[in-house]
Design a protein around this motif. Structure first.
Motif, PDB file in Angstrom:
ATOM      1  N   LEU A  96       0.830  -1.210   0.000  1.00 43.87           N
ATOM      2  CA  LEU A  96       0.000   0.000   0.000  1.00 43.87           C
ATOM      3  C   LEU A  96       0.860   1.254   0.000  1.00 43.87           C
ATOM      4  O   LEU A  96       0.541   2.237  -0.677  1.00 43.87           O
ATOM      5  N   LYS A  97       1.957   1.233   0.760  1.00 41.59           N
ATOM      6  CA  LYS A  97       2.857   2.391   0.790  1.00 41.59           C
ATOM      7  C   LYS A  97       3.482   2.627  -0.587  1.00 41.59           C
ATOM      8  O   LYS A  97       3.737   3.760  -0.967  1.00 41.59           O
ATOM      9  N   ASP A  98       3.704   1.541  -1.329  1.00 40.00           N
ATOM     10  CA  ASP A  98       4.277   1.647  -2.661  1.00 40.00           C
ATOM     11  C   ASP A  98       3.248   2.113  -3.691  1.00 40.00           C
ATOM     12  O   ASP A  98       3.571   2.880  -4.595  1.00 40.00           O
ATOM     13  N   LYS A  99       2.000   1.664  -3.554  1.00 42.97           N
ATOM     14  CA  LYS A  99       0.970   1.919  -4.567  1.00 42.97           C
ATOM     15  C   LYS A  99       0.232   3.245  -4.382  1.00 42.97           C
ATOM     16  O   LYS A  99      -0.465   3.680  -5.287  1.00 42.97           O
ATOM     17  N   THR A 100       0.355   3.861  -3.205  1.00 41.47           N
ATOM     18  CA  THR A 100      -0.444   5.052  -2.947  1.00 41.47           C
ATOM     19  C   THR A 100       0.328   6.043  -2.079  1.00 41.47           C
ATOM     20  O   THR A 100       1.294   5.688  -1.414  1.00 41.47           O
ATOM     21  N   HIS A 101      -0.138   7.269  -2.103  1.00 44.52           N
ATOM     22  CA  HIS A 101       0.441   8.319  -1.252  1.00 44.52           C
ATOM     23  C   HIS A 101      -0.285   8.410   0.095  1.00 44.52           C
ATOM     24  O   HIS A 101       0.100   9.184   0.954  1.00 44.52           O
ATOM     25  N   LEU A 102      -1.309   7.598   0.280  1.00 40.17           N
ATOM     26  CA  LEU A 102      -2.145   7.699   1.469  1.00 40.17           C
ATOM     27  C   LEU A 102      -1.437   7.153   2.713  1.00 40.17           C
ATOM     28  O   LEU A 102      -0.642   6.222   2.621  1.00 40.17           O
ATOM     29  N   PRO A 103      -1.760   7.708   3.881  1.00 33.03           N
ATOM     30  CA  PRO A 103      -1.233   7.121   5.117  1.00 33.03           C
ATOM     31  C   PRO A 103      -1.806   5.726   5.325  1.00 33.03           C
ATOM     32  O   PRO A 103      -2.975   5.473   5.034  1.00 33.03           O
ATOM     33  N   VAL A 104      -0.964   4.839   5.828  1.00 31.88           N
ATOM     34  CA  VAL A 104      -1.363   3.465   6.098  1.00 31.88           C
ATOM     35  C   VAL A 104      -1.115   3.191   7.574  1.00 31.88           C
ATOM     36  O   VAL A 104      -0.003   3.357   8.065  1.00 31.88           O
ATOM     37  N   ILE A 105      -2.169   2.807   8.267  1.00 33.43           N
ATOM     38  CA  ILE A 105      -2.031   2.455   9.677  1.00 33.43           C
ATOM     39  C   ILE A 105      -2.398   0.982   9.854  1.00 33.43           C
ATOM     40  O   ILE A 105      -2.978   0.374   8.962  1.00 33.43           O
ATOM     41  N   VAL A 106      -2.030   0.443  11.001  1.00 33.84           N
ATOM     42  CA  VAL A 106      -2.278  -0.974  11.279  1.00 33.84           C
ATOM     43  C   VAL A 106      -3.026  -1.094  12.595  1.00 33.84           C
ATOM     44  O   VAL A 106      -2.754  -0.350  13.551  1.00 33.84           O
ATOM     45  N   ASP A 107      -3.940  -2.030  12.641  1.00 37.95           N
ATOM     46  CA  ASP A 107      -4.699  -2.345  13.844  1.00 37.95           C
ATOM     47  C   ASP A 107      -4.278  -3.739  14.321  1.00 37.95           C
ATOM     48  O   ASP A 107      -4.905  -4.734  13.968  1.00 37.95           O
ATOM     49  N   PRO A 108      -3.192  -3.817  15.113  1.00 39.74           N
ATOM     50  CA  PRO A 108      -2.733  -5.134  15.560  1.00 39.74           C
ATOM     51  C   PRO A 108      -3.671  -5.794  16.562  1.00 39.74           C
ATOM     52  O   PRO A 108      -3.661  -7.015  16.711  1.00 39.74           O
ATOM     53  N   SER A 109      -4.503  -5.022  17.240  1.00 37.66           N
ATOM     54  CA  SER A 109      -5.456  -5.603  18.187  1.00 37.66           C
ATOM     55  C   SER A 109      -6.400  -6.560  17.461  1.00 37.66           C
ATOM     56  O   SER A 109      -6.596  -7.694  17.889  1.00 37.66           O
ATOM     57  N   HIS A 110      -6.986  -6.098  16.362  1.00 36.18           N
ATOM     58  CA  HIS A 110      -7.862  -6.954  15.579  1.00 36.18           C
ATOM     59  C   HIS A 110      -7.060  -7.936  14.740  1.00 36.18           C
ATOM     60  O   HIS A 110      -7.534  -9.027  14.446  1.00 36.18           O
ATOM     61  N   GLY A 111      -5.874  -7.533  14.355  1.00 38.00           N
ATOM     62  CA  GLY A 111      -5.056  -8.376  13.493  1.00 38.00           C
ATOM     63  C   GLY A 111      -4.684  -9.705  14.115  1.00 38.00           C
ATOM     64  O   GLY A 111      -4.747 -10.734  13.457  1.00 38.00           O
ATOM     65  N   VAL A 112      -4.304  -9.681  15.394  1.00 40.13           N
ATOM     66  CA  VAL A 112      -3.906 -10.929  16.038  1.00 40.13           C
ATOM     67  C   VAL A 112      -4.962 -11.396  17.041  1.00 40.13           C
ATOM     68  O   VAL A 112      -5.162 -12.578  17.237  1.00 40.13           O
ATOM     69  N   GLY A 113      -5.625 -10.445  17.683  1.00 38.96           N
ATOM     70  CA  GLY A 113      -6.734 -10.786  18.579  1.00 38.96           C
ATOM     71  C   GLY A 113      -6.342 -11.371  19.922  1.00 38.96           C
ATOM     72  O   GLY A 113      -7.204 -11.821  20.667  1.00 38.96           O
ATOM     73  N   ILE A 114      -5.059 -11.368  20.247  1.00 36.10           N
ATOM     74  CA  ILE A 114      -4.585 -11.918  21.517  1.00 36.10           C
ATOM     75  C   ILE A 114      -3.670 -10.883  22.165  1.00 36.10           C
ATOM     76  O   ILE A 114      -2.626 -10.522  21.611  1.00 36.10           O
ATOM     77  N   ARG A 115      -4.062 -10.412  23.328  1.00 38.57           N
ATOM     78  CA  ARG A 115      -3.348  -9.338  24.034  1.00 38.57           C
ATOM     79  C   ARG A 115      -1.837  -9.574  24.087  1.00 38.57           C
ATOM     80  O   ARG A 115      -1.049  -8.660  23.862  1.00 38.57           O
ATOM     81  N   LYS A 116      -1.438 -10.769  24.373  1.00 41.46           N
ATOM     82  CA  LYS A 116      -0.028 -11.113  24.553  1.00 41.46           C
ATOM     83  C   LYS A 116       0.830 -10.747  23.328  1.00 41.46           C
ATOM     84  O   LYS A 116       2.020 -10.481  23.460  1.00 41.46           O
ATOM     85  N   TYR A 117       0.241 -10.721  22.138  1.00 42.66           N
ATOM     86  CA  TYR A 117       0.999 -10.509  20.907  1.00 42.66           C
ATOM     87  C   TYR A 117       0.771  -9.136  20.260  1.00 42.66           C
ATOM     88  O   TYR A 117       1.421  -8.816  19.271  1.00 42.66           O
TER      89      TYR A 117
END
Length: 170
Positions: A96-117
């Motif tokens: 996404l960073k390569d294909k667009t000028h838009l800011p890209v953020i990540v939601d690791p809470s939903h991404g992994v779903g386990i507090r420990k990680y």
């Protein structure tokens, strides 16, 4: 704040800086069109079965109605793996960073779903070039109304922020 229907936009307008379009509404073209007419940023979350191209097309839909204040959010995709909630697709951040000028953020809470990680995945997100992260936090995650299993407490959040700040100084 998450907006799910066109009828909510005017009511929410005085109270929000960013409209969040959740994964289930990333193809709600009437909603995207209406948000395209707003003068507020729009954060588009990639759906669990959405492709990178579909996320970019949703952003283009908002753009086509006049709003260029888009933020893309990677929050994990569905795969065959059952050990964790979703597979956080960090490949998508680089692409996404390569294909667009838009800011890209990540939601690791939903991404992994386990507090420990969550903190580890947040750090990994920053390493691959994310412009930011969003993380669920609560004083007592076990008492959170939703998503307690993936929510950091305040101490864990502060520790994660310290690690990210150290990483930024490398």
């Amino acid at each position: 704040m998450k907006v799910m229907d066109i009828s909510q936009i005017d009511e929410m307008m005085p109270y929000v800086d960013i409209f969040q379009v959740g994964t289930r509404n990333a193809q709600n073209f009437n909603l995207l069109n209406a948000l395209g007419k707003c003068d507020k940023a729009v954060m588009l979350k990639r759906g669990i079965s959405g492709t990178i191209e579909e996320l970019l097309q949703a952003a283009e839909y908002v753009f086509s109605s006049g709003n260029e204040k888009n933020i893309l959010c990677e929050r994990g995709i569905r795969t065959f793996e059952k050990t964790y909630r979703n597979t956080l697709d960090l490949n998508a951040v680089a692409i996404l960073k390569d294909k667009t000028h838009l800011p890209v953020i990540v939601d690791p809470s939903h991404g992994v779903g386990i507090r420990k990680y969550v903190a580890q995945m947040a750090l990994a997100s920053m390493v691959v070039g994310a412009d930011g992260i969003i993380v669920e936090t609560h004083s007592v995650p076990e008492k959170a109304i939703s998503d307690g299993l993936q929510t950091l407490d305040f101490t864990e959040m502060q520790q994660m922020i310290s690690k990210i700040n150290k990483l930024k100084n490398i």
